[in-house]
Motif scaffolding. Structure first.
Motif, PDB file in Angstrom:
ATOM      1  N   UNK A 413       0.805  -1.151   0.109  1.00  0.00           N
ATOM      2  CA  UNK A 413       0.088   0.062  -0.105  1.00  0.00           C
ATOM      3  C   UNK A 413       0.815   1.260  -0.024  1.00  0.00           C
ATOM      4  N   UNK A 414       1.952   1.272   0.672  1.00  0.00           N
ATOM      5  CA  UNK A 414       2.985   2.633   0.799  1.00  0.00           C
ATOM      6  C   UNK A 414       3.548   2.526  -0.250  1.00  0.00           C
ATOM      7  N   UNK A 415       4.076   1.705  -0.958  1.00  0.00           N
ATOM      8  CA  UNK A 415       4.820   1.527  -2.261  1.00  0.00           C
ATOM      9  C   UNK A 415       3.975   2.230  -3.412  1.00  0.00           C
ATOM     10  N   UNK A 416       2.576   1.762  -3.416  1.00  0.00           N
ATOM     11  CA  UNK A 416       1.724   2.088  -4.365  1.00  0.00           C
ATOM     12  C   UNK A 416       1.385   3.964  -4.250  1.00  0.00           C
ATOM     13  N   UNK A 417       1.207   4.206  -2.925  1.00  0.00           N
ATOM     14  CA  UNK A 417       1.195   5.645  -2.770  1.00  0.00           C
ATOM     15  C   UNK A 417       2.307   6.362  -3.035  1.00  0.00           C
ATOM     16  N   UNK A 418       3.674   6.099  -2.786  1.00  0.00           N
ATOM     17  CA  UNK A 418       4.640   6.888  -3.195  1.00  0.00           C
ATOM     18  C   UNK A 418       4.947   6.741  -4.671  1.00  0.00           C
ATOM     19  N   UNK A 419       4.419   5.800  -5.346  1.00  0.00           N
ATOM     20  CA  UNK A 419       4.552   5.830  -6.839  1.00  0.00           C
ATOM     21  C   UNK A 419       3.577   6.688  -7.397  1.00  0.00           C
ATOM     22  N   UNK A 420       2.514   6.766  -6.818  1.00  0.00           N
ATOM     23  CA  UNK A 420       1.202   7.709  -7.225  1.00  0.00           C
ATOM     24  C   UNK A 420       1.558   9.133  -7.165  1.00  0.00           C
ATOM     25  N   UNK A 421       2.332   9.343  -6.008  1.00  0.00           N
ATOM     26  CA  UNK A 421       2.435  10.815  -5.695  1.00  0.00           C
ATOM     27  C   UNK A 421       4.070  11.223  -5.807  1.00  0.00           C
ATOM     28  N   UNK A 422       4.705  10.230  -6.889  1.00  0.00           N
ATOM     29  CA  UNK A 422       5.870  10.677  -7.368  1.00  0.00           C
ATOM     30  C   UNK A 422       6.828  10.871  -6.110  1.00  0.00           C
ATOM     31  N   UNK A 423       6.874  10.229  -4.970  1.00  0.00           N
ATOM     32  CA  UNK A 423       7.724  10.288  -4.012  1.00  0.00           C
ATOM     33  C   UNK A 423       7.420  11.365  -2.937  1.00  0.00           C
ATOM     34  N   UNK A 424       6.342  12.018  -2.867  1.00  0.00           N
ATOM     35  CA  UNK A 424       5.843  13.245  -2.112  1.00  0.00           C
ATOM     36  C   UNK A 424       5.367  12.572  -0.855  1.00  0.00           C
ATOM     37  N   UNK A 425       5.911  12.704   0.322  1.00  0.00           N
ATOM     38  CA  UNK A 425       5.433  12.402   1.514  1.00  0.00           C
ATOM     39  C   UNK A 425       4.196  12.913   2.014  1.00  0.00           C
TER      40      UNK A 425
END
Length: 470
Positions: A413-425
């Motif tokens: 889930x975290x990997x998917x979010x980081x990919x979606x947001x281009x690494x923006x925390x």
């Protein structure tokens, strides 16, 4: 072929069956030049007649034969001599039949025209797995008909059992639960001079102590409450025959003393009686327990142990005789097919491999239960790998614990979010509805670095010559 191999081969008798006289001659010449003693037959009927005269160590047969074909010959050979390996020779048109026969227990099959080196290799392998040469038995192996095996280890055990059977010596059968100790005890009885007399088995660990004494030695009327009539015990019932004391290691200490007295005096005194009755019984005992440890712990009498342990035979675990698994599985399959009214031809190759590779902590008994389950559930003539895995309780997909599944989901889930947001925390935390501090903690837990998910910055075009940027 090395000299050692040739010397080893010279003692091996082969029976070759083919209705083509020229091919039969050619095959015989090749095998004889390799050092084997070859007998030939032109039909299944002639081959079976030859088996009655002298038992070979290997049968090589064409599938296509006049009258009874090679598959029918194999079935009859297996019925008479379960441990005798068979190699089938087949043309391309009969390959499906040969494959099915392999699943049923044929050692292997070779397609015509066969390669001479491959033939000799397969013959050597079959002989290595087969039983040692035996004296002619005129087809009588009924004494061990219930024991399906072609492994060398079981062949040695059975040869020793048959030798022991001729005497009256007490035999102790050792082996894990489910290895077939009672079957071996029955085989010893059938091979003994007592075969026409009773064979009786009693499980010493399954009967309460108060009842076991009466069950073994009998009782007279009025000996105890509910003793409304005289009762002959199993020793008297087995008179002249064989008594199997199964799970002897579980016999209570008080009864061990009484059993020792019976063995010493060769007479039993029923419970409540003042008279003894002479008995002539051959004792076979069996246990899965370590009796040496039981004696050291004071749980088993040493004097009784030496009375029972005149000869010890140890049955191997099923995992130590894996070459027998295809034979046993197919034997059980065809035996159980009638019970479940199924028309079954065998196991798919992958299913058979799964059976061979399984650990089998419950030994032959567990294998029987697995085969019974697939017989009850299969809807196709060939038992599938999936059904065998189900019966073995081997999952076809990976099963995770709840904690492992939660961990995997969280990281994905975290990997998917980081990919979606281009690494923006900040963006990923907002989508996850978590504050940035908590989100950073989650990233650290799963060793994820936000920068690894940022898209690379586009390359800057080079400045024109003379351009100072002003």
């Amino acid at each position: 072929m090395t000299a050692a191999t040739t010397s080893s081969a010279s003692a091996s008798r082969l029976l070759v069956v083919d209705d083509d006289a020229d091919l039969l001659r050619l095959l015989s010449m090749r095998l004889e030049s390799a050092g084997y003693r070859v007998h030939t037959a032109g039909s299944a009927e002639a081959a079976l007649a030859q088996l009655e005269v002298e038992r070979p160590q290997l049968v090589i047969s064409d599938v296509r034969l006049p009258g009874r074909d090679g598959l029918a010959l194999f079935d009859e050979v297996r019925r008479r001599h379960p441990s005798l390996p068979v190699i089938l020779l087949t043309a391309h048109g009969t390959i499906p039949d040969a494959v099915e026969a392999t699943a049923r227990g044929v050692f292997t099959y070779l397609t015509k025209p066969y390669d001479a080196k491959e033939l000799l290799d397969k013959v050597a392998q079959a002989l290595a797995l087969g039983t040692p040469a035996a004296e002619p038995t005129h087809g009588d192996e009924s004494w061990r008909a219930e024991i399906i095996s072609r492994s060398g280890r079981m062949a040695d055990l059975l040869a020793e059992a048959r030798m022991v059977a001729r005497s009256d010596a007490s035999v102790l059968l050792r082996g894990d639960s489910g290895t077939g100790k009672e079957l071996l005890a029955r085989a010893i009885h059938r091979a003994s001079p007592r075969a026409a007399r009773p064979f009786i088995a009693v499980n010493c660990g399954a009967i309460p102590e108060a009842l076991l004494e009466s069950e073994l030695f009998g009782h007279v009327k009025g000996a105890f409450t509910d003793a409304v009539a005289n009762h002959k015990g199993l020793f008297q019932a087995a008179d002249g025959g064989t008594l199997l004391l199964d799970e002897i290691g579980d016999m209570p200490p008080a009864l061990q003393v009484k059993l020792l007295r019976v063995l010493q005096e060769r007479a039993v005194r029923p419970v409540g009686s003042s008279q003894s009755h002479a008995v002539d019984v051959r004792i076979v005992s069996a246990t899965h327990r370590d009796l040496d440890a039981a004696m050291a712990a004071g749980q088993f009498r040493e004097d009784l142990y030496y009375r029972l342990n005149v000869v010890t035979l140890t049955l191997p675990a099923l995992a130590e005789r894996r070459e027998d698994i295809p034979l046993l599985a197919n034997h059980f399959l065809h035996k159980l097919a009638a019970k479940y009214t199924r028309r079954l031809s065998g196991f798919a190759p992958e299913a058979l491999k799964a059976l061979i590779a399984a650990p089998w902590p419950g030994n032959v008994r567990q294998l029987y239960n697995v085969v019974e389950q697939v017989c009850a559930l299969t809807s196709t003539p060939l038992v599938s790998l999936a059904l065998v895995q189900r019966a073995l309780r081997v999952p076809s997909v990976q099963v995770l614990t709840y904690a492992e599944a939660k961990q995997r989901f969280e990281r994905d889930y975290l990997v998917g979010l980081l990919k979606l947001t281009d690494g923006s925390v900040a963006d990923a935390a907002r989508l996850a509805d978590r504050n940035r501090t908590e989100f950073y903690r989650l990233l650290q837990k799963h060793e994820l670095t936000p920068g690894h998910f940022q898209s690379p910055a586009p390359a800057q075009p080079p400045s024109p010559p003379g351009d100072s940027g002003k």
